[in-house]
Scaffold this active site. Structure first.
Site, PDB file in Angstrom:
ATOM      1  N   ASN A 127      -7.282 -11.567  -2.787  1.00 21.64           N
ATOM      2  CA  ASN A 127      -7.257 -10.272  -2.091  1.00 21.64           C
ATOM      3  C   ASN A 127      -8.560  -9.510  -2.346  1.00 21.64           C
ATOM      4  O   ASN A 127      -9.147  -9.594  -3.412  1.00 21.64           O
ATOM      5  CB  ASN A 127      -6.038  -9.489  -2.620  1.00 21.64           C
ATOM      6  CG  ASN A 127      -6.029  -8.017  -2.233  1.00 21.64           C
ATOM      7  OD1 ASN A 127      -6.056  -7.151  -3.098  1.00 21.64           O
ATOM      8  ND2 ASN A 127      -6.010  -7.722  -0.949  1.00 21.64           N
ATOM      9  N   ASP A 164     -11.137  -6.992   0.568  1.00 15.27           N
ATOM     10  CA  ASP A 164     -12.172  -6.914   1.609  1.00 15.27           C
ATOM     11  C   ASP A 164     -12.074  -8.003   2.672  1.00 15.27           C
ATOM     12  O   ASP A 164     -13.089  -8.382   3.261  1.00 15.27           O
ATOM     13  CB  ASP A 164     -13.576  -6.964   0.992  1.00 15.27           C
ATOM     14  CG  ASP A 164     -13.828  -5.823   0.033  1.00 15.27           C
ATOM     15  OD1 ASP A 164     -13.132  -4.790   0.139  1.00 15.27           O
ATOM     16  OD2 ASP A 164     -14.709  -5.955  -0.844  1.00 15.27           O
ATOM     17  N   ARG A 183      -6.449  -2.850   3.650  1.00 11.80           N
ATOM     18  CA  ARG A 183      -7.028  -1.806   4.502  1.00 11.80           C
ATOM     19  C   ARG A 183      -7.385  -2.286   5.904  1.00 11.80           C
ATOM     20  O   ARG A 183      -7.364  -1.490   6.843  1.00 11.80           O
ATOM     21  CB  ARG A 183      -8.243  -1.195   3.791  1.00 11.80           C
ATOM     22  CG  ARG A 183      -7.838  -0.348   2.583  1.00 11.80           C
ATOM     23  CD  ARG A 183      -9.004  -0.092   1.667  1.00 11.80           C
ATOM     24  NE  ARG A 183      -9.474  -1.347   1.087  1.00 11.80           N
ATOM     25  CZ  ARG A 183     -10.589  -1.488   0.396  1.00 11.80           C
ATOM     26  NH1 ARG A 183     -11.368  -0.438   0.198  1.00 11.80           N
ATOM     27  NH2 ARG A 183     -10.944  -2.667  -0.093  1.00 11.80           N
ATOM     28  N   CYS A 200      -2.855  -1.294  -9.899  1.00  9.30           N
ATOM     29  CA  CYS A 200      -3.151   0.039  -9.372  1.00  9.30           C
ATOM     30  C   CYS A 200      -4.127   0.778 -10.289  1.00  9.30           C
ATOM     31  O   CYS A 200      -3.877   0.913 -11.488  1.00  9.30           O
ATOM     32  CB  CYS A 200      -1.858   0.843  -9.209  1.00  9.30           C
ATOM     33  SG  CYS A 200      -2.195   2.453  -8.486  1.00  9.30           S
ATOM     34  N   MET A 232       0.862  -1.195   0.000  1.00 12.88           N
ATOM     35  CA  MET A 232       0.000   0.000   0.000  1.00 12.88           C
ATOM     36  C   MET A 232       0.891   1.235   0.000  1.00 12.88           C
ATOM     37  O   MET A 232       1.594   1.503   0.983  1.00 12.88           O
ATOM     38  CB  MET A 232      -0.924   0.009   1.220  1.00 12.88           C
ATOM     39  CG  MET A 232      -2.065  -0.989   1.128  1.00 12.88           C
ATOM     40  SD  MET A 232      -3.180  -0.889   2.535  1.00 12.88           S
ATOM     41  CE  MET A 232      -2.236  -1.698   3.804  1.00 12.88           C
ATOM     42  N   SER A 233       0.830   1.979  -1.097  1.00 10.35           N
ATOM     43  CA  SER A 233       1.628   3.197  -1.190  1.00 10.35           C
ATOM     44  C   SER A 233       1.210   4.165  -0.106  1.00 10.35           C
ATOM     45  O   SER A 233       0.013   4.367   0.128  1.00 10.35           O
ATOM     46  CB  SER A 233       1.423   3.858  -2.550  1.00 10.35           C
ATOM     47  OG  SER A 233       2.008   3.059  -3.534  1.00 10.35           O
TER      48      SER A 233
HETATM   49  C1  LIG Z   1      -3.764   3.456   0.365  1.00 10.83           C
HETATM   50  C2  LIG Z   1      -3.600   2.307  -0.570  1.00 10.83           C
HETATM   51  C3  LIG Z   1      -2.437   2.187  -1.314  1.00 10.83           C
HETATM   52  C4  LIG Z   1      -2.264   1.120  -2.188  1.00 10.83           C
HETATM   53  N1  LIG Z   1      -1.080   0.988  -2.867  1.00 10.83           N
HETATM   54  C5  LIG Z   1      -0.858  -0.124  -3.630  1.00 10.83           C
HETATM   55  C6  LIG Z   1       0.421  -0.368  -4.211  1.00 10.83           C
HETATM   56  O1  LIG Z   1       1.382   0.411  -4.042  1.00 10.83           O
HETATM   57  N2  LIG Z   1       0.566  -1.491  -4.961  1.00 10.83           N
HETATM   58  C7  LIG Z   1      -0.466  -2.386  -5.163  1.00 10.83           C
HETATM   59  O2  LIG Z   1      -0.294  -3.389  -5.852  1.00 10.83           O
HETATM   60  N3  LIG Z   1      -1.667  -2.182  -4.595  1.00 10.83           N
HETATM   61  C8  LIG Z   1      -1.875  -1.104  -3.826  1.00 10.83           C
HETATM   62  N4  LIG Z   1      -3.069  -0.947  -3.187  1.00 10.83           N
HETATM   63  C9  LIG Z   1      -4.096  -2.020  -3.305  1.00 10.83           C
HETATM   64  C10 LIG Z   1      -3.949  -3.052  -2.172  1.00 10.83           C
HETATM   65  O3  LIG Z   1      -2.723  -3.729  -2.268  1.00 10.83           O
HETATM   66  C11 LIG Z   1      -5.112  -4.077  -2.204  1.00 10.83           C
HETATM   67  O4  LIG Z   1      -5.065  -4.755  -3.428  1.00 10.83           O
HETATM   68  C12 LIG Z   1      -6.472  -3.403  -2.051  1.00 10.83           C
HETATM   69  O5  LIG Z   1      -6.463  -2.437  -1.019  1.00 10.83           O
HETATM   70  C13 LIG Z   1      -7.565  -4.434  -1.772  1.00 10.83           C
HETATM   71  O6  LIG Z   1      -7.290  -5.123  -0.580  1.00 10.83           O
HETATM   72  P1  LIG Z   1      -8.053  -4.775   0.808  1.00 10.83           P
HETATM   73  O7  LIG Z   1      -9.528  -4.834   0.531  1.00 10.83           O
HETATM   74  O8  LIG Z   1      -7.603  -5.841   1.760  1.00 10.83           O
HETATM   75  O9  LIG Z   1      -7.631  -3.407   1.199  1.00 10.83           O
HETATM   76  C14 LIG Z   1      -3.284   0.131  -2.337  1.00 10.83           C
HETATM   77  C15 LIG Z   1      -4.449   0.267  -1.590  1.00 10.83           C
HETATM   78  C16 LIG Z   1      -4.622   1.324  -0.709  1.00 10.83           C
HETATM   79  C17 LIG Z   1      -5.890   1.396   0.099  1.00 10.83           C
END
Ligand SMILES: Cc1cc2nc3c(=O)[nH]c(=O)nc-3n(C[C@H](O)[C@H](O)[C@H](O)COP(=O)(O)O)c2cc1C
Length: 341
Positions: free
Chosen positions: A215, A217, A240, A115, A33-34
């Site tokens: 991946n 939610d 998240r 992304c 997560m960036s």
């Molecule tokens: C703030 C933020 C930054 C993210 N940055 C990246 C990233 O740098 N590279 C990437 O592949 N996914 C990035 N994602 C996506 C997450 O890796 C993930 O695929 C997405 O949040 C869904 O998963 P979750 O529902 O568990 O959050 C980012 C998501 C968030 C919320």
């Protein structure tokens, strides 16, 4: 045995899994997560038992151009294996960046094809690569060829609901030497809206034999089991749901118990200090703000909004930390009073 038969059983989240010659200690992966999974956050998540942690995405061209932010994202200390995610749209820069990452300690290179941000897709990297599978493949092939370490791929289901091509790209990526694939169960056009489609990930399972990570939610152990059951994946990735609790992957993996409020206060303090040290006070204070906000939202939900704003916008690092810890302690006091009543 057909590849599907390997995946009828839901794997135990606490069990290790292999990617090529590497073994990961459990099946709960912290998502890249960036702006969130910088070195301090990853160090905490790793220490609390995440099976694998991934850097924020590193822009390939910028890394080759020696940008200091890219080098900061590449840093590692104490995390093994070190998995670095690269983003880019040109095979040449991806290959060069992969070499730099591997020469600087990366044990695994992950390619970002998920992304959705306009800044990234406008440059035709991230999920925009899914619109042009031939181009995506040339980038994958160049990256795999450039390094001796395993290369993995993270993507979405497709660009939009009319172009669900993750299974096709996954199959071609495996043929090109990709050793693990992560699927976020949304299309690019969904951004983060709606619910991730865990069932749709199964079509990728059916297309590939390399390890699959599901991946989208996942917040609880029940979610983690359910996404594995529906998708047939080998491991789960959480993003998240770990914001404001860097220990969460470790809890889901069964590596640790959920920390009590005293332990949480200690972790918050440690995380804050790690950030100030990593970035320096001025930048650290700014970067730490969102983490402070998440900690307060989770562990001091009754804090008045003006008080929260005052803590978060303070430029006095001591005041931010003591205010945050006091707010979490006050919430614990409220809970104790409720329990006693
Ligand atoms: C703030 C933020 C930054 C993210 N940055 C990246 C990233 O740098 N590279 C990437 O592949 N996914 C990035 N994602 C996506 C997450 O890796 C993930 O695929 C997405 O949040 C869904 O998963 P979750 O529902 O568990 O959050 C980012 C998501 C968030 C919320």
């Amino acid at each position: 045995m057909c590849p599907k038969d390997n995946h009828l059983q839901i794997p135990d989240l606490s069990s290790p899994f292999r990617v090529g010659r590497l073994s990961f200690r459990n099946r709960v992966v912290l998502a890249p997560m960036s702006g969130v999974t910088d070195l301090p956050f990853r160090q905490l998540a790793w220490r609390f038992g995440a099976g694998l942690v991934v850097t924020e995405m590193v822009a390939s061209r910028e890394l080759v151009g020696n940008a200091s932010e890219s080098w900061a994202r590449l840093k590692n200390s104490g995390i093994d294996p070190h998995m670095v995610q690269l983003a880019g749209r040109e095979a040449h820069w991806m290959a060069e960046a992969a070499k730099i990452a591997a020469d600087n300690g990366a044990d695994v290179i992950d390619i970002n094809m998920g992304c959705p941000a306009k800044k990234v897709t406008g440059g035709y990297s991230g999920s925009a690569l899914m619109r042009d599978p031939d181009h995506a493949l040339s980038l994958i092939e160049a990256t795999v060829k450039a390094v001796g370490v395993p290369v993995t791929l993270k993507m979405r289901l497709g660009w939009d609901e009319n172009s669900i091509n993750a299974p096709l790209i996954a199959k071609r990526a495996e043929e090109a030497g990709i050793q693990m694939i992560t699927i976020h169960g949304r299309t690019r056009m969904q951004f983060y809206n709606g619910r991730a489609d865990w069932d749709a990930i199964r079509a990728v399972r059916d297309a590939i034999s390399v390890p699959l990570v599901a991946n989208g939610d996942v917040a609880t152990t029940a979610d983690a089991s359910e996404i594995l059951r529906r998708s047939g994946a080998d491991a789960v990735m959480i993003g998240r749901s770990s914001q404001g609790r860097p220990w969460h992957a470790g809890v889901l993996a069964g590596a640790i118990e959920h920390p009590d409020s005293a332990a949480i206060a200690d972790i918050v303090g440690e995380h804050y200090r790690m950030m100030l040290e990593f970035y320096g006070i001025d930048i650290g204070l700014r970067h730490a703000r969102k983490h402070v906000g998440w900690y307060l939202d989770r562990f001091a939900p009754h804090l008045a909004s003006q008080e929260k704003a005052a803590i978060m916008t303070s430029t006095d690092a001591h005041a931010v930390l003591s205010g945050t810890i006091a707010a979490i302690a006050a919430e614990t006091g409220r809970e104790d009073e409720k329990d006693a009543a």
